[in-house]
Write a protein that holds these residues in place. Structure first.
Motif, PDB file in Angstrom:
ATOM      1  N   GLU A  72       0.818  -1.214   0.000  1.00 37.52           N
ATOM      2  CA  GLU A  72       0.000   0.000   0.000  1.00 37.52           C
ATOM      3  C   GLU A  72       0.850   1.262   0.000  1.00 37.52           C
ATOM      4  O   GLU A  72       0.415   2.304  -0.513  1.00 37.52           O
ATOM      5  N   ALA A  73       2.054   1.173   0.527  1.00 33.06           N
ATOM      6  CA  ALA A  73       2.967   2.315   0.440  1.00 33.06           C
ATOM      7  C   ALA A  73       3.410   2.538  -1.006  1.00 33.06           C
ATOM      8  O   ALA A  73       3.616   3.676  -1.436  1.00 33.06           O
ATOM      9  N   ALA A  74       3.559   1.448  -1.752  1.00 33.36           N
ATOM     10  CA  ALA A  74       3.970   1.546  -3.155  1.00 33.36           C
ATOM     11  C   ALA A  74       2.818   1.978  -4.061  1.00 33.36           C
ATOM     12  O   ALA A  74       3.046   2.590  -5.114  1.00 33.36           O
ATOM     13  N   PHE A  75       1.584   1.660  -3.640  1.00 31.38           N
ATOM     14  CA  PHE A  75       0.398   2.005  -4.429  1.00 31.38           C
ATOM     15  C   PHE A  75      -0.589   2.763  -3.540  1.00 31.38           C
ATOM     16  O   PHE A  75      -1.613   2.220  -3.107  1.00 31.38           O
ATOM     17  N   PRO A  76      -0.294   4.044  -3.232  1.00 30.18           N
ATOM     18  CA  PRO A  76      -1.103   4.818  -2.284  1.00 30.18           C
ATOM     19  C   PRO A  76      -2.562   4.922  -2.718  1.00 30.18           C
ATOM     20  O   PRO A  76      -2.862   5.168  -3.890  1.00 30.18           O
ATOM     21  N   ASN A  77      -3.443   4.707  -1.751  1.00 32.51           N
ATOM     22  CA  ASN A  77      -4.880   4.873  -1.931  1.00 32.51           C
ATOM     23  C   ASN A  77      -5.523   3.901  -2.919  1.00 32.51           C
ATOM     24  O   ASN A  77      -6.675   4.094  -3.323  1.00 32.51           O
ATOM     25  N   GLN A  78      -4.785   2.872  -3.310  1.00 32.51           N
ATOM     26  CA  GLN A  78      -5.331   1.891  -4.244  1.00 32.51           C
ATOM     27  C   GLN A  78      -5.830   0.656  -3.492  1.00 32.51           C
ATOM     28  O   GLN A  78      -5.272   0.285  -2.457  1.00 32.51           O
ATOM     29  N   PRO A  79      -6.862   0.000  -4.012  1.00 32.34           N
ATOM     30  CA  PRO A  79      -7.278  -1.276  -3.415  1.00 32.34           C
ATOM     31  C   PRO A  79      -6.222  -2.351  -3.693  1.00 32.34           C
ATOM     32  O   PRO A  79      -5.830  -2.560  -4.849  1.00 32.34           O
ATOM     33  N   VAL A  80      -5.759  -2.987  -2.640  1.00 32.87           N
ATOM     34  CA  VAL A  80      -4.696  -3.981  -2.758  1.00 32.87           C
ATOM     35  C   VAL A  80      -5.153  -5.282  -2.109  1.00 32.87           C
ATOM     36  O   VAL A  80      -5.762  -5.270  -1.031  1.00 32.87           O
ATOM     37  N   VAL A  81      -4.865  -6.394  -2.746  1.00 36.00           N
ATOM     38  CA  VAL A  81      -5.139  -7.719  -2.174  1.00 36.00           C
ATOM     39  C   VAL A  81      -3.851  -8.524  -2.212  1.00 36.00           C
ATOM     40  O   VAL A  81      -3.241  -8.679  -3.275  1.00 36.00           O
TER      41      VAL A  81
END
Length: 267
Positions: A106-115
């Protein structure tokens, strides 16, 4: 056709997912873009599955879903240029990187939905077991989409991220334990006088058939064990030998050791 799925990493597990997603019609081949550095591998994937290929990771984030199937040690180098490319657009990020926590993703993809997902190697033949853990921005429809993708290669279970190291120790590393048991069963057959090929065939089908029986019947493993263990018979003699050797304890300790190692890698 617009890109629906961007796959970064065309290795064994990436190809396993790719092949089943295409075969099941979850994604049409032209709607998949695979970013892969090896020219030979790109040519193979394009020819075999009809997907688009590239060496540019940035192109993969133009999709609706981004699947990361790279080695964990490449994570920083691969992901650092991608956030700016995504901008304010929403992108579902799926990661199968062992030991890479949601906080890092989530740090690498801020504010994105991550699974975060942990599949295992039987996924390559459509018999995998995948555990998925959602990030803070992941909504129910994102989770349903992730489940659909990983169900293409087997069964899926949702767990809290705190359980992912245990999942790694059990189902992630478990195929190695089972393979070792199959080898040992076959070696036992050879020691008892069977030809190697027949011993291996007997061992493989016994493990496969027992797993299928347990799954279809819903029986507790102990109940099935009791059914095939007659008083003073051959099976109880073998089980007694396994107990003397600490068989069950060894399996439990293997899962715990792999769980601890997964925690270490995550740190």
């Amino acid at each position: 056709m617009s890109i629906k799925l961007g796959l970064i990493g065309g290795g064994v597990m990436g190809e396993a997912l790719l092949s089943r997603l295409v075969d099941r019609g979850v994604y049409a081949p032209p709607a998949i873009l695979v970013s892969e550095p090896q020219a030979e591998r790109r040519a193979f994937l394009a020819h075999t599955y009809g997907v688009q290929v590239t060496t540019e990771n940035q192109a993969a984030v133009e999709a609706d879903v981004l699947l990361l199937a790279i080695k964990p040690q490449l994570f920083g180098a691969v992901t650092s240029p991608l956030a700016e490319q995504i901008g304010t657009r929403s992108l579902l990020v799926l990661s199968i990187l062992a030991g890479t926590p949601l906080s890092k993703l989530e740090a690498a993809f801020p504010n994105q939905p991550v699974v975060r997902a942990m599949p295992n190697t039987p996924a390559t033949v459509g018999a995998g077991m995948t555990a998925i853990a959602p990030g803070v921005h992941t909504q129910p429809h994102h989770l349903a989409q992730a489940r659909q993708i990983f169900e293409a290669v087997g069964e899926v279970v949702e767990v809290p991220e705190a359980a992912m190291d245990a999942v790694t120790g059990l189902s992630g590393s478990g195929p190695g334990y089972v393979a070792l048991m199959v080898e040992a069963l076959a070696d036992g057959g050879v020691a008892a006088g069977l030809p190697r090929a027949i011993a291996l065939q007997l061992a493989l089908q016994t493990v496969k058939g027992t797993a299928q029986l347990l799954q279809s019947s819903g029986q507790h493993p102990g109940a099935l064990k009791d059914q095939v263990t007659s008083p003073g018979g051959t099976t109880i003699a073998g089980i007694a030998a396994l107990e003397r050797a600490g068989f069950r304890s060894a399996i439990i300790e293997a899962v715990l050791a792999a769980d601890r190692r997964s925690q270490e890698l995550g740190r």
